[in-house]
Design a protein around this motif. Structure first.
Motif, short mmCIF file in Angstrom:
data_model
loop_
_atom_site.label_atom_id
_atom_site.label_comp_id
_atom_site.label_asym_id
_atom_site.label_seq_id
_atom_site.Cartn_x
_atom_site.Cartn_y
_atom_site.Cartn_z
N ASN B 58 -3.06 -1.88 36.30
CA ASN B 58 -2.03 -2.76 36.86
C ASN B 58 -2.08 -2.79 38.38
O ASN B 58 -1.96 -3.85 39.00
CB ASN B 58 -0.64 -2.30 36.40
N LEU B 59 -2.24 -1.60 38.97
CA LEU B 59 -2.31 -1.53 40.44
C LEU B 59 -3.52 -2.31 40.93
O LEU B 59 -3.44 -3.07 41.90
CB LEU B 59 -2.41 -0.06 40.88
N ARG B 60 -4.66 -2.12 40.25
CA ARG B 60 -5.88 -2.82 40.64
C ARG B 60 -5.71 -4.34 40.45
O ARG B 60 -6.09 -5.14 41.29
CB ARG B 60 -7.05 -2.27 39.83
N GLY B 61 -5.10 -4.70 39.32
CA GLY B 61 -4.89 -6.12 39.01
C GLY B 61 -3.98 -6.78 40.03
O GLY B 61 -4.20 -7.92 40.44
N ALA B 62 -2.93 -6.02 40.44
CA ALA B 62 -1.98 -6.57 41.43
C ALA B 62 -2.68 -6.80 42.77
O ALA B 62 -2.40 -7.76 43.49
CB ALA B 62 -0.82 -5.59 41.62
N GLU B 63 -3.62 -5.93 43.05
CA GLU B 63 -4.33 -6.05 44.34
C GLU B 63 -5.28 -7.25 44.35
O GLU B 63 -5.34 -8.00 45.32
CB GLU B 63 -5.11 -4.76 44.60
N ILE B 64 -6.01 -7.42 43.25
CA ILE B 64 -7.00 -8.51 43.24
C ILE B 64 -6.43 -9.80 42.65
O ILE B 64 -7.10 -10.82 42.61
CB ILE B 64 -8.28 -8.10 42.46
N LYS B 65 -5.20 -9.68 42.16
CA LYS B 65 -4.49 -10.84 41.59
C LYS B 65 -5.26 -11.46 40.43
O LYS B 65 -5.37 -12.69 40.31
CB LYS B 65 -4.20 -11.88 42.67
N ALA B 66 -5.83 -10.61 39.63
CA ALA B 66 -6.57 -11.07 38.43
C ALA B 66 -6.78 -9.86 37.51
O ALA B 66 -6.48 -8.73 37.89
CB ALA B 66 -7.90 -11.65 38.83
#
Lengths: 349, 286
Positions: B58-66
């Motif tokens: 989730n943290l990674r997804g929030a950062e890359i917005k995907a």
């Protein structure tokens, strides 16, 4: 007032030291065992008693006003069974107090059994205890002793490997069948021949859920009779090869002089059921199944030697756990002894 | 809200990998002591690892917005996550003994193994999927199907171990705790069907994007993915026809999974060598 705990005893004979022909002379029927129990309880100076009567052991547990009562019980038993007292003394053993406690704990755990760790003895002991308690032959001491012995047996079984692994041919076969099929309720079993070991193996499979059992034998009457006992159906011996593909477990115990199932027959059958495994149990001597079938994919062949090896290795492993189990039981026996002593002191005060 | 969590995505992945590793070690110690581990403890450890890994994704997804599937590191994390998620579905329903132990082992290997090569967590521009929901769905489904194939390969390994024990008349140690060969074979068949359906669906969604964007899909990636799909489809057809069963089926699914995982690296390399299609800045290297 005498110390009742100074006269807790067990007197008996078992498979350890008593040959079968002698055990037969001491053997009691269940009504006879109950009658002996009542007679002992009515005997002067016997406060509590219990008779444990199995095919491998006859034991009298009791609480007397003095330890010399054991001699009277010995005489009473020999007179009732009409056996010479010298013969009984030659084979019988007796333990008192803490030793008696340790003995009952070891018996209930199966440490003293012929098949170390077997659980049948616990059921027999519970049954004997229930009958003795209902007949009011046991009291505070024996009630506590037996109830605690059942708990100690459970602890020793769960904390050691004393009951790990099957030690009878039938149960080893059932274990292997479970590793192949999981639940046995959907497995179809074919029993070829009417040999005793084969029958016992089929019964063991049935007891674990395999309901669909067919029997085939050269003598159709024998097959029919055995099928009836197993709650299955009989198949003509000439037809079984054609129907082989429908069976998941095949137990062979015929008296045929050579093999009756060769590689080509099994290979042909497996072609029609490639996804379903086949468990072949060859209990016959000489063997009924060609050992070359072992190479066929999804076929698992075990003969009498294989099953015996597994059973013996399991038994050896269980025996290696005896000392561990005994140590656990010693602690339980000692705690129980202290509890009983404390109760006795409180009763006196 | 995710920004307020005092943990980086990489730390979360590391903690999750450590928990999976711990779960595997716990099961291994129990087996070496010839005891069956308590299922509840194994389950709880896997739940812990899964939740922390979910946080990391989730943290990674929030950062890359995907969906974080832009490099080998993220793909491996996602496969491990899918694998554990599938265990939660299959494990309690079918009560396959030791599946939790094997799942923990493979999840730990995947989740921790990718830390060994820092280059695998190479930075890439945000919005790698170009904001196209179809391609994002394609990627997520494809990686989820790899999770299914991962658990299929575990079940196949368990099958081969149990079958070897039965054929060689071994009955002690690991063998006695494994599920039956029939259960494992049936489960392998179900997983193969599920995996092929999910991967096929993924390729269908991907093809919608590909039809209009040939130039954005590297040829090597397309070829490798189609070959893996064809491989699984062939095994699936042969299995349905009962021509590839039990042992050979198990071996085929293990080999295919190894090939599928091995193809990730050249696929990723091929994509990295392609010219960047957006002018967006690269995600900060971790």
């Amino acid at each position: 007032m005498s110390d009742v705990l100074q006269s807790l005893f067990v007197l008996g004979t078992s498979h350890h030291a008593t040959p079968l022909d002698v055990r037969e002379r001491f053997a009691l029927t269940q009504p006879q065992a109950l009658e002996l129990q009542q007679r002992l309880h009515a005997h002067e100076g016997i406060r509590e008693c219990l008779v444990l009567n199995t095919c491998n052991r006859l034991e009298i547990y009791g609480l007397a006003d003095r330890i010399e009562r054991v001699d009277e019980i010995r005489e009473l038993f020999c007179e009732k069974q009409n056996v010479p007292i010298e013969l009984f003394q030659q084979y019988a053993y007796s333990h008192n107090n803490l030793e008696a406690l340790q003995h009952v704990l070891e018996v209930s755990t199966g440490l003293d059994s012929q098949m170390v760790g077997e659980t049948e003895i616990l059921g027999q002991l519970k049954q004997a205890y229930t009958k003795a308690r209902d007949a009011k032959c046991t009291g505070n001491v024996l009630n506590r002793l037996f109830e605690k012995s059942f708990q100690a047996a459970k602890a020793a079984r769960s904390q050691t490997g004393i009951t790990r692994g099957q030690i009878s041919i039938g149960n080893v076969a059932v274990d292997l069948a479970s590793r192949i099929f999981g639940q046995l309720s959907k497995s179809r079993v074919l029993l070829l021949g009417s040999g005793e070991v084969g029958e016992k193996t089929a019964q063991a499979l049935k007891s674990r859920g395999a309901d669909d059992i067919a029997v085939s034998s050269r003598t159709f009457e024998n097959a029919h009779k055995l099928a009836h006992e197993l709650g299955g159906s009989a198949i003509d011996f000439e037809d079984f090869k054609a129907q082989l593909e429908h069976f998941d477990i095949v137990i062979c115990s015929t008296a045929a002089p050579g093999t009756i199932l060769d590689r080509s027959i099994i290979a042909q059958s497996m072609k029609r059921r490639p996804e379903r495994p086949c468990f072949l149990i060859d209990l016959a001597l000489p063997r009924d199944i060609d050992p070359a079938v072992e190479d066929i994919e999804n076929v698992y062949l075990y003969n009498l030697d294989d099953l015996s090896t597994i059973a013996n290795e399991n038994l050896t492993a269980r025996k290696a756990e005896i000392d561990n189990a005994r140590e656990i039981l010693k602690k339980h026996a000692w705690n129980l002894w202290l509890q009983l002593r404390r109760r006795e002191l409180m009763r006196r005060s | 809200m995710l920004n307020e969590i005092a943990m980086t995505d990489k730390n979360a992945f590391a903690v999750a990998a450590a928990i999976y590793g711990g779960a595997f070690a716990f099961g291994l110690v129990a087996l070496l002591m010839r005891r069956v581990y308590p299922r509840a403890v194994m389950f709880a450890l896997l739940v812990g690892g899964f939740l922390i890994q979910t946080l990391g994704l989730n943290l990674r997804g929030a950062e890359i917005k995907a969906c974080p599937l832009g490099n080998i590191f993220e793909v491996a994390q996602f496969i491990a996550w899918s694998l554990v998620l599938l265990f939660f579905i299959i494990g309690p329903a079918f009560r396959l003994r030791l599946l939790g132990f094997f799942t923990a082992g493979l999840a730990a290997l995947l989740a921790a193994g990718v830390f060994a090569v820092p280059a695998w967590d190479r930075a890439y521009p945000p919005g790698i999927f170009g904001g196209n929901p179809w391609i994002e769905l394609h990627a997520a489904l494809a990686i989820f199907s790899y999770g299914v194939f991962a658990i299929l390969s575990l079940v196949s390994i368990m099958f081969l171990i149990q079958q070897h024990g039965l054929k060689k008349k071994q009955f002690k140690g690991l063998y006695q705790y494994l599920p039956s060969v029939q259960q494992l074979d049936l489960m392998a068949k179900r997983l193969l069907i599920t995996g092929v359906i999910v991967l096929s669906a993924s390729l269908i969604f991907g093809s919608i994007f590909w039809v209009n964007n040939h130039e954005l899909v590297p040829v090597f990636k397309l070829t490798a993915t189609c070959l893996i799909w064809l491989g699984y489809l062939t095994v699936f057809v042969l299995r349905i026809q009962k021509k590839l069963v039990t042992r050979r089926h198990a071996i085929a699914t293990i080999i295919l999974f190894v090939l599928a995982i091995a193809s990730l690296w050249p696929v990723q390399s091929a994509r990295d060598s392609e010219p960047q299609t957006t002018g967006a800045p690269l995600r900060v290297e971790r």
